[in-house]
Enzyme design. Sequence first.
Site: not given
Length: 703
Positions: A459, A527
């Site tokens: 990430d 997301d």
Amino acid sequence: MKRIEVVENGIYMVLEITKEEQVKLLHFSAIPFNEMDIVSERIHNEAFNLVELNLSGMDKPYERHGNKYIVTAPGYRMKYSSLKDERNALGRKIEITTYDEVSQVYVTTHMQFYNQISIVRFWNEVTNKGKNPQTLEYISSFNYTGIEKEGLLPRDEKMRIHVPHHSWQREMNWQTYTLPEVGLEQVQPTIDQRSSNAFEITNVGNWSSKKYLPMGYLENTEVGSSLFWQIEHNGSWHWEIGDQNGHFYLNICGPDELNAHWFKELGLGDTFTSVPVAVGVTSQGFDEAIGQLTRYRRVIRRPNKDNEELKIIFNDYMNSLWGDPTTEKEIPLIDAAAKAGCEYYCIDAGWYADGNWWDNVGEWQESKQRFPNGLKEVTDYIRKKGMIPGAWLELEVMGINCPKLKELDDTWFFIRHGKRVYDRSRYQLDFRNEKVRNYATEVIDRLINEYGIGYIKMDYNIEPGIGTEYEADSVGDGLLEHQRAYLAWLDCIFEKYPELIIENCSSGGLRMDYAMLARYSIQSTSDQENYLQYATIAANAPTGVTPEQAAIWSYPLEEGDKEEVVFNMVNSLLLRIHQSGHLARLSKERGSLVKEALDYYKTIRQDIKIATPFWPLGLSHFKDEWVCLGMKTEHKLYIAVWRRQGNKTTKEIPLIGLVNNKVSIKCTYPSYASNQFEWQEASQKLTITLEPNTARLFEIEKE
């Protein structure tokens, strides 16, 4: 004057070496060249330049108005030096070298063609062969004038610019504009058409796709020709469309001084290589353009087993543990994921911190509070259940409360104005520093060797801005060199661990580019927490990434009905399943629908890795009631159809030209819905009837 005419893989390209020895790119299209399409006589010196570049301290004498990248200096006066034309394993390769007599700066333009693909990769190498150092402020990767010249209609009527807007939870949001809609309507005689304005799409920073995907599509609706491109860089980039001497141009580059605070000092003998750009042509529309890009992306990608096997990943974050893992919480989820048929199990954020972990990341040591018997107990249990364990990392940052900071000096971090760069309570690590790269490698080594990790969710949740001033000619130069160092580090990691799978995640899809994706095998697409909105992102995902690399969340709610589960699963079934949701808390009926979908996926994933996408209803927008994505192979079509809220119970899905009349059609997921469609043989349309907030998957086999 000398003409170089190239016809290769459906590409028509015409180069001209003028009597002044300048090199002009006159044509790059899916349609043959018609010299009468060029309306301006002033192509010499001023327009149609193969390369545009700016060096500091040089005059730009011709009409340009504003900051557009035309009549650059010495770009406007570059002269022909040499031509190399040969073939390699990929296809034809053309190299043209030009030079500036005054500065003795040379530019070699590389054009790599690809067998049976209508795409060329362009990049430029700039070398200072003169007696004085030079400051490079700008270099194009691709520059083409005359993008509107085909056909007879006014350009304001026929030209369409398709822009992939892209942002957190709103990824792959394509919009279409006419020239008047972007402020470029014609108000002057065609022969004189020029202005101070250009339509500019720019990214600055380390998130390469935080506002737009690094790509675009330009369409001439009159003649049906299209130009499309992707910028293969993990940082700052820019493209613009503007007018010059009666024509419009497309200019594509990486970082530049005007937008990205980038310049590069070229000492005697120094060479700088521009960001690569892939540019393609088609006369068969958007779907074919993305089909060509899909084939090209598979060619340039690092060969890896993950994109051959398409194994199913379970991740414990979305609508599940939300970054709060413990041994006690993980065990039932591991059992449920294994029972459903998942093949990788990724422990997401939080495994390395006792409590709130956001601003103390950086050491990557397991939390004994969360895992009293160690993280290895959990990863061993994952393997015992037949899955490969994975873990979340964010290796490019260090939290401002990370204990390791007391050991480190400023050379580890981005620096601007003499101070470390902050963003969201983290520092940006500088991968130009060998110590940083070694530390990152040590973390990878430890996870693999101590815990048996085979999957890493990498990430990246900050944006450090324009770059770093430390040991750099400019802050943009520091950023670019850091980004190239990071890619080189990735290459070393994959050379050391070729079986390791690393997912590219940057707050979802905010670094969706093919500098990264030529290396990473899988890309987080979003997301987005609303599964109904995710249908649009899933449907449009193959525009930005190959289907087998496009990780789509499926996260059934703990409380819901069976149609909610089906909708969630259809979101991911034609791409790369990123399973989540608290599977251990689903009812038996709803859990069985998850397993049914995963079992079905395993029967079609060998087709997904070779399929190309198509959109029978066009690309999706977030307000659309009906959404459709298709995948096609030589013998079969797969079609995902979603219906959100609205009042149209029935929808016709046109398949004209994709199938013949003799086909067999079945609804393959869910199994309980088998009679909600009708095939209209004469019109080649599939009519589907759905209730609101439902989805179905169909197979169409050509007979």
